[in-house]
Design an enzyme around this catalytic site. Structure first.
Site, mmCIF file in Angstrom:
data_model
loop_
_atom_site.group_PDB
_atom_site.id
_atom_site.type_symbol
_atom_site.label_atom_id
_atom_site.label_comp_id
_atom_site.label_asym_id
_atom_site.label_seq_id
_atom_site.Cartn_x
_atom_site.Cartn_y
_atom_site.Cartn_z
ATOM 1 N N LYS A 78 0.839 -1.209 0.000
ATOM 2 C CA LYS A 78 0.000 0.000 0.000
ATOM 3 C C LYS A 78 0.875 1.260 0.000
ATOM 4 O O LYS A 78 0.617 2.207 -0.741
ATOM 5 C CB LYS A 78 -0.949 -0.025 1.212
ATOM 6 C CG LYS A 78 -2.010 -1.121 1.099
ATOM 7 C CD LYS A 78 -2.741 -1.389 2.410
ATOM 8 C CE LYS A 78 -3.617 -2.644 2.280
ATOM 9 N NZ LYS A 78 -4.277 -3.020 3.534
ATOM 10 N N ASP A 125 -10.760 2.454 4.224
ATOM 11 C CA ASP A 125 -10.983 1.003 4.160
ATOM 12 C C ASP A 125 -12.484 0.683 4.121
ATOM 13 O O ASP A 125 -12.872 -0.451 3.844
ATOM 14 C CB ASP A 125 -10.360 0.319 5.387
ATOM 15 C CG ASP A 125 -9.025 -0.346 5.060
ATOM 16 O OD1 ASP A 125 -8.780 -0.616 3.866
ATOM 17 O OD2 ASP A 125 -8.250 -0.601 5.999
ATOM 18 N N GLN A 172 -4.054 -1.746 9.780
ATOM 19 C CA GLN A 172 -3.957 -3.081 9.184
ATOM 20 C C GLN A 172 -4.471 -4.135 10.164
ATOM 21 O O GLN A 172 -4.027 -4.193 11.312
ATOM 22 C CB GLN A 172 -2.487 -3.359 8.794
ATOM 23 C CG GLN A 172 -2.290 -4.637 8.017
ATOM 24 C CD GLN A 172 -2.948 -4.608 6.633
ATOM 25 O OE1 GLN A 172 -2.866 -3.607 5.920
ATOM 26 N NE2 GLN A 172 -3.604 -5.691 6.254
#
Ligand code: NAP
Length: 291
Positions: A52, A119, A96
């Site tokens: 990412k 997200d 994460q």
């Protein structure tokens, strides 16, 4: 059978975002900024966050990687998220997953400002998705929709089976495929570990999205000829022939299924790169809303 090349499509999306960022900068605006938090040093999480951050730098986004020890307290993590929420220079925040057992995923997801929740895990964004309002859509299902759109795969009126009902993949995927939108309008069966007759459901499906994390679960005898197969699964299985000591396996038995279907995503190189591309798109949108 045609491969749905996530690597290629992801590159196309990232190249286009790169031009958009350059245009922002020409206008005298700052580039988008993604802040990623990584707790501990889980190998797979390191790889995902690394990819990412790399994508951000390729496109011209600013990124900040905040590393925290496994032993970090939930309060400390929440306070760092609070600081990022109020930092006007930060457009997108991602934490994460998975997190260590002593930290609640739910508390962390709830702590992120929904306008920076690139997200798409916050209940505000999940709720808006259900309502059909503009929302940050979880990157993996969003990326799959971008792939369907790129290849102009007809979904209207089709039967779709989504295997797996997690909040981050299967459930939002089922909502997107059944929504009254382009590349939606399918009739979706959402399957899980208590589903009976899974094979029959798959056999009558024009589209199968396998997102359960069981390598090779979808076998050739479960697939209708000409079906579209989206393999979300990524499982690390030991493989002594690889330098890393493991190979990545999808949820679909590719050698048996690929000759029967019309389109299929490979693992790796299918849904994975599309997830990154969708995250980048979400971050760009967050920045546009923020500037
Ligand atoms: P998850 O939270 O573990 O959810 C798995 C889902 O599969 C659950 O709903 C579970 O049902 C269902 N399931 C498990 N065994 C089943 C069976 N035998 N028959 C039918 N359903 C079954 O997993 P996830 O986070 O959604 O991820 C799924 C897979 O996608 C994993 O391999 C993950 O690594 C991968 N993934 C890939 C990407 C990418 O970018 N490519 C992104 C995210 C995830 P219950 O609800 O009944 O337990």
């Amino acid at each position: 059978m045609q491969i749905l090349d996530g690597q290629l499509v992801s590159k196309t999306i990232k190249d286009s975002l790169k031009l958009d960022v350059a245009a922002l900068v020409v206008e005298g605006k700052r580039p988008p900024h993604l802040a990623a938090i990584l707790v501990g040093n889980n190998g797979a999480s390191e790889t995902y966050v690394g990819a990412k951050v790399k994508a951000c730098s390729e496109i011209g986004f600013k990124s900040t990687l905040i590393r925290m020890e496994d032993s970090v307290t939930e309060n400390k993590l929440l306070s760092v998220i609070g600081d990022l929420n109020t930092d006007p220079d930060v457009d997108g925040i991602l934490v994460q997953l998975p997190l260590p057992k002593h930290i609640s995923d739910e508390h962390v997801i709830m702590a992120i400002d929904p306008s920076k929740d690139v997200d798409g895990f916050h209940p505000v964004n999940a709720g808006k998705l259900v309502m059909g309002s503009p929302a940050f859509v979880s990157a993996t299902p969003h990326g799959i929709m971008l792939l369907l759109e790129h290849y102009k795969i007809e979904t209207k009126g089709k039967q779709a089976a989504v295997i797996g009902r997690s909040n981050i993949v299967g459930r939002p995927m089922s909502i997107l495929l059944s929504a009254n939108t382009n590349y939606g309008n399918s009739t979706v069966t959402l399957c899980h570990s208590h589903t009976h007759n899974l094979k029959e459901i798959c056999l009558r499906s024009d589209i199968i999205v396998a997102a359960l994390g069981r390598p090779g679960f979808v076998t050739g005898d479960m697939v209708k000829p000409g079906a579209v197969i989206i393999d979300v699964g990524i499982t690390r299985v030991p493989d002594a022939s690889k330098k890393s000591g493991f190979a990545l396996k999808g949820d679909v038995d590719f050698p048996a299924v690929s000759p029967k279907c019309s389109y299929i995503t490979p693992v790796p190189g299918g849904v994975g790169p599309m997830t990154i591309a969708a995250l980048m798109k979400n971050t760009f949108t967050a920045c546009q809303n923020n500037l």
